[in-house]
Design an enzyme around this catalytic site. Structure first.
Site, PDB file in Angstrom:
ATOM      1  N   CYS A 146       2.383  -4.875   7.064  1.00 13.88           N
ATOM      2  CA  CYS A 146       2.162  -4.669   5.641  1.00 13.88           C
ATOM      3  C   CYS A 146       3.357  -3.957   5.009  1.00 13.88           C
ATOM      4  O   CYS A 146       4.222  -3.425   5.693  1.00 13.88           O
ATOM      5  CB  CYS A 146       0.883  -3.860   5.415  1.00 13.88           C
ATOM      6  SG  CYS A 146      -0.624  -4.813   5.701  1.00 13.88           S
TER       7      CYS A 146
ATOM      8  N   HIS B  63       0.811  -1.214   0.000  1.00 12.42           N
ATOM      9  CA  HIS B  63       0.000   0.000   0.000  1.00 12.42           C
ATOM     10  C   HIS B  63       0.848   1.269   0.000  1.00 12.42           C
ATOM     11  O   HIS B  63       2.040   1.257   0.324  1.00 12.42           O
ATOM     12  CB  HIS B  63      -0.966  -0.001   1.187  1.00 12.42           C
ATOM     13  CG  HIS B  63      -0.306   0.074   2.538  1.00 12.42           C
ATOM     14  ND1 HIS B  63       0.045   1.265   3.137  1.00 12.42           N
ATOM     15  CD2 HIS B  63       0.036  -0.901   3.420  1.00 12.42           C
ATOM     16  CE1 HIS B  63       0.581   1.035   4.322  1.00 12.42           C
ATOM     17  NE2 HIS B  63       0.591  -0.274   4.530  1.00 12.42           N
TER      18      HIS B  63
END
Length: 582
Positions: A503, A484
């Site tokens: 992440c 992301h």
């Protein structure tokens, strides 16, 4: 019908003919004896029993005596079953040329970071000598044929399992973290290729590795071992200095030169080499680049401690990273997908995209790098997991659905201190249903909230301050990990970039989006950016999934032949060493 029975029937049929030939030549008794010998020789060829075959009972009895062989029993039955239990390593009672080649591979397996003694369970030279000395008509020779053949096959599987799949099985070792899809190489098929009984696009017939990343490390291993035999490299000691940098003059500078050029004949007592000049500064920066350090050209602190890591430790580090390459699937990308993949190397803090320019699913080892970017990975306490999956969606202007673990650990204390904190972060609480309904934070007993009992969802609304930035790339997985964007762009300037909750944050998310969506012309850069900034979450389903790898390599060799090392960010090297060398 067995070959022995066939010969028996032929003999019965031919006896009258043989008798007639013998009586016709009865003029001389001694001549008749010679003629009878020549006739039988011409009828049956060499006085040698036909080549043996084997069976499952013989294989079971043989391999049960050796635990290393018995471990591969299933492969043994598959291999011999496919060939109706005919012998593999003999042709017309003679050993095939591949035998010598295979035994030479075992003898030299140390170059692969393996221990040859582990694979020398059988003394083949002794068996071969015994076989050559036996009478060709001795039935015991046929039993020995079976023994040799089964032993060679079992030895191959014992070696090939380690060489192609790895000595350590990450699926069965709980302390070795590695959930990349398994290398499902079919070793019985590989052996058929070696024996030239089938074709393959893989270099099994050369007993060769499957990935360039492995073979490059193998070359580095042998270079480092050669250097080790010559004394390795010297330890750099600064004496009373805290650092060494350009312009300094000291004997330690000459030792530094020797450390960075260990194969060169450098006399550390030569005062002409005591000056830290511009060329040496460039070499220091190169060293820092190859080790993931800040490239300031100054020797001290982390640079000094990294330089003084013993060569023996670096050799071990190379070997365990070769082992990780053995765990990588032989086919990097399934044939059903476009031949490209995303490769995130966690300790390097880097993402790469590789593709086959011709998109040829058979070009297994022809992938070329087409893009790279810096990434931020998980903190030590929130380690980014090692696994592989397939990207399916691109989400623009995303919500961030906060995991319950973060709700308990980070949001709960803030809400107890300030009930308006969620609103200040553009966050909301909603129900967990298809059409989420808002829930007032004042209705929740924050004191009793835990990861397991929190029944709602905390999410951050789309916007420039969203923790996911303005775009995310999903490859649905059990770890809830994805790639992301991030509003914290300044972190990419850091040398060590382990700041996330697990992440992977991207330095160039728009570039990745353009690449992933390039086969969808309606999604040009303008539309991508407009949608990212639009404030309304939009999902794009990819027409074809994209292979993604999140891996952990602390040593590798680049296209220019430079050997890189990185710190063991999560302690995985330490655990793998215990299994590999223990």
């Amino acid at each position: 019908m067995s070959p022995y029975k066939i010969k028996k029937y032929i003999l019965i049929l031919l006896l009258p003919l043989m008798f007639g030939a013998l009586t016709a030549c009865n003029n001389n008794e001694s001549d008749s004896k010679d003629d009878s010998g020549s006739i039988t020789d011409s009828l049956f060829g060499k006085k040698e029993l036909p080549q043996a075959s084997t069976d499952s009972l013989f294989i079971k009895q043989y391999i049960s005596k050796e635990p290393e062989f018995n471990e591969h029993a299933e492969l043994m039955y598959l291999f011999y079953g496919d060939r109706d239990y005919e012998l593999a390593w003999f042709r017309d009672n003679e050993l095939v040329p591949q035998v010598e080649k295979f035994l030479n591979v075992i003898d030299s397996s140390s170059v692969e970071g393996l221990n040859p003694d582990k694979y020398k369970i059988v003394n083949f030279n002794e068996l071969f000598q015994k076989y050559e000395q036996m009478d060709p008509q001795d039935s015991a020779r046929l039993v020995l044929q079976q023994q040799i053949d089964v032993a060679l096959t079992a030895s191959y599987f014992n070696y090939a399992s380690d060489f192609y799949r790895g000595r350590v099985n990450p699926q069965t070792q709980s302390n070795v973290h590695w959930a990349v899809k398994r290398n499902k190489i079919k070793l019985h098929k590989a052996l058929q290729t070696i024996l030239q009984e089938r074709e393959s696009t893989y270099p099994y017939y050369e007993f060769e590795a499957l990935h360039a990343g492995y073979t490059r490390l193998r070359d580095a291993l042998n270079n480092y071992r050669d250097l080790q035999e010559k004394g390795g490299w010297p330890k750099v000691e600064l004496g009373g200095k805290k650092t060494l940098q350009k312009g300094d003059s000291a004997q330690a500078v000459a030792v530094l030169r020797k450390r960075l050029n260990p194969t060169q004949p450098i006399d550390v007592n030569d005062k002409r080499l005591w000056v830290f000049d511009e060329h040496l500064e460039k070499q220091v920066k190169m060293f820092q680049m190859l080790h993931g350090l800040a490239q300031d050209g100054i020797v001290g602190g982390g640079t000094l401690s990294t330089m003084n890591i013993p060569i023996e430790d670096r050799i071990d580090q190379i070997m365990i990273n070769m082992e990780r390459w053995r765990w990588i699937p032989k086919r990097m990308v399934p044939k059903s997908l476009d031949q490209k993949y995303i490769w995130v190397n966690i300790p390097e803090y880097k993402l790469y995209i590789y593709e086959d320019p011709n998109n040829d699913p058979e070009a297994e080892r022809e992938y070329k790098e087409v893009m790279n970017m810096r990434v931020v990975v998980g903190k030590t306490m929130n380690a980014t997991p090692i696994f592989s999956d397939k990207m399916e969606y691109v989400v623009m202007a995303p919500y961030w659905n906060v995991p319950n673990s973060i709700v308990e650990r980070e949001i709960k204390p803030k809400m107890l201190n300030n009930p308006g904190w969620l609103a200040s972060q553009n966050m909301e609480i909603v129900t967990k249903e298809k059409n989420p309904q808002p829930v007032s934070p004042y209705e929740i007993d924050w004191e009793s909230v835990t990861e397991k009992n929190f029944q709602y969802m905390v999410r951050q609304k789309p916007g420039p301050k969203n923790s996911l930035g303005q775009i995310k790339f999903l490859f649905p997985n059990e770890h809830a990990i994805y790639l992301h964007d991030t509003p914290a762009d300044a972190l990419f300037s850091q040398t060590e970039r382990n700041f996330s909750h697990g992440c992977v944050r991207l330095e160039k998310p728009v570039e990745l989006a353009k690449y992933i969506l390039k086969d969808m012309p309606e999604w040009n850069e303008t539309r991508i950016r407009e949608t990212m900034n639009g404030g309304e979450e939009e999902w794009v389903t990819l027409p074809k999934k994209v292979q993604v790898y999140l891996v952990y390599f602390t040593s590798w060799v680049d296209d220019s032949g430079n050997v890189h090392f990185r710190q063991d960010l999560y302690g995985h090297d330490k655990k793998l060493k215990q299994e590999y060398f223990g």
